[in-house]
Each structure stands twice: as structure tokens, then as C-alpha cells.
Motif scaffolding. Structure first.
Motif, PDB file in Angstrom:
ATOM      1  N   LYS A 163       2.839  -4.015  -4.467  1.00 30.09           N
ATOM      2  CA  LYS A 163       2.626  -2.710  -3.839  1.00 30.09           C
ATOM      3  C   LYS A 163       2.314  -2.904  -2.356  1.00 30.09           C
ATOM      4  CE  LYS A 163       0.952  -0.520  -8.051  1.00 30.09           C
ATOM      5  NZ  LYS A 163      -0.223   0.047  -8.738  1.00 30.09           N
ATOM      6  N   GLU A 173       0.237  -1.793  -0.200  1.00 32.85           N
ATOM      7  CA  GLU A 173      -1.157  -1.976   0.226  1.00 32.85           C
ATOM      8  C   GLU A 173      -1.694  -3.378  -0.064  1.00 32.85           C
ATOM      9  OE1 GLU A 173      -1.407   0.485  -3.688  1.00 32.85           O
ATOM     10  OE2 GLU A 173      -0.026   0.308  -1.978  1.00 32.85           O
ATOM     11  N   TYR A 174      -0.958  -4.170  -0.836  1.00 37.50           N
ATOM     12  CA  TYR A 174      -1.357  -5.539  -1.158  1.00 37.50           C
ATOM     13  C   TYR A 174      -0.502  -6.584  -0.439  1.00 37.50           C
ATOM     14  CZ  TYR A 174      -4.432  -3.752  -4.794  1.00 37.50           C
ATOM     15  OH  TYR A 174      -5.434  -3.107  -5.463  1.00 37.50           O
ATOM     16  N   ASP A 199      10.898  -0.761   1.589  1.00 37.27           N
ATOM     17  CA  ASP A 199       9.904  -0.415   0.576  1.00 37.27           C
ATOM     18  C   ASP A 199      10.522  -0.494  -0.816  1.00 37.27           C
ATOM     19  OD1 ASP A 199       7.930   0.034   2.444  1.00 37.27           O
ATOM     20  OD2 ASP A 199       8.241   2.206   2.513  1.00 37.27           O
TER      21      ASP A 199
END
Length: 106
Positions: free
Chosen positions: A11, A13-14, A46
Motif C-alpha cells: 500500500k 502509505e507503506y 499506483d
């Protein structure tokens, strides 16, 4: 020669934590017989996976790495991200190198 591509869906955010994990890796694979190189490839779109790409002299050398104490120790030392960091299952691909090129020495 073979390549081993581990496609890992992380993901967004990681992403930074995932990359840092590899920057601080134990590096035990680097001294294994038959090991050629290791690259961590960041996705540019993404939803696409990171690719951890290793190159080996042979399938036997790669298999010996995955069955070694160094493999277990290296993966234990590298730390893991929480389960929620991943957006899908890893996909492992192994290919034989048919042809390869590099810049010619001048």
C-alpha cells in the motif's frame, strides 16, 4: 543463469518503510555461491507491485539459498511490515535467461 522476481504489492502509505527495510537488509545473500545481483524496483504507477529482482548463476544456487540458514537468518533480521501494509499476495516468478546484453567496453 536465472532471474527471480518477487512481485510484492505494498500500500502507498507503506512504500517508504518497505524501501527502508531493503536499504537496511542483512545482506546475507550477497555472499552466497551463485548469487549475481539484487535490485529492488519501485512501481511508477499506483496499484502496481514492487519487484525484488535477483539474478543467479543457476536454479540450484537459488534453491540452495532458499534452503540455507543464511536465508532464514537474513529474513528474520530484515524485519517485517504489518500484514495491513500489503494490498495483495506476493507473486514469485523464475525465468531462465535466454540472452543478455551489457555495454561494450571501449
Amino acid at each position: 543463469m536465472i532471474t527471480v522476481a518477487n512481485r510484492i504489492y505494498v500500500k502507498p502509505e507503506y512504500h517508504d518503510a518497505f524501501e527502508q527495510r531493503f536499504r537496511e537488509r542483512a545482506g546475507m545473500v550477497d555472499t552466497m555461491p551463485g548469487f549475481v545481483s539484487n535490485m529492488v524496483l519501485r512501481p511508477v504507477k499506483d496499484g502496481e507491485p514492487f519487484v525484488v529482482l535477483t539474478v543467479w548463476d543457476s536454479r540450484e544456487a537459488f534453491d540452495a539459498w532458499t534452503q540455507s540458514d543464511a536465508f532464514r537468518q537474513g529474513h528474520a533480521r530484515s524485519g517485517t511490515l504489518p500484514r495491513e501494509a500489503y494490498s495483495g499476495p506476493n507473486v514469485l516468478e523464475i525465468h531462465e535467461v535466454v540472452t543478455s546484453t551489457a555495454p561494450r567496453a571501449t
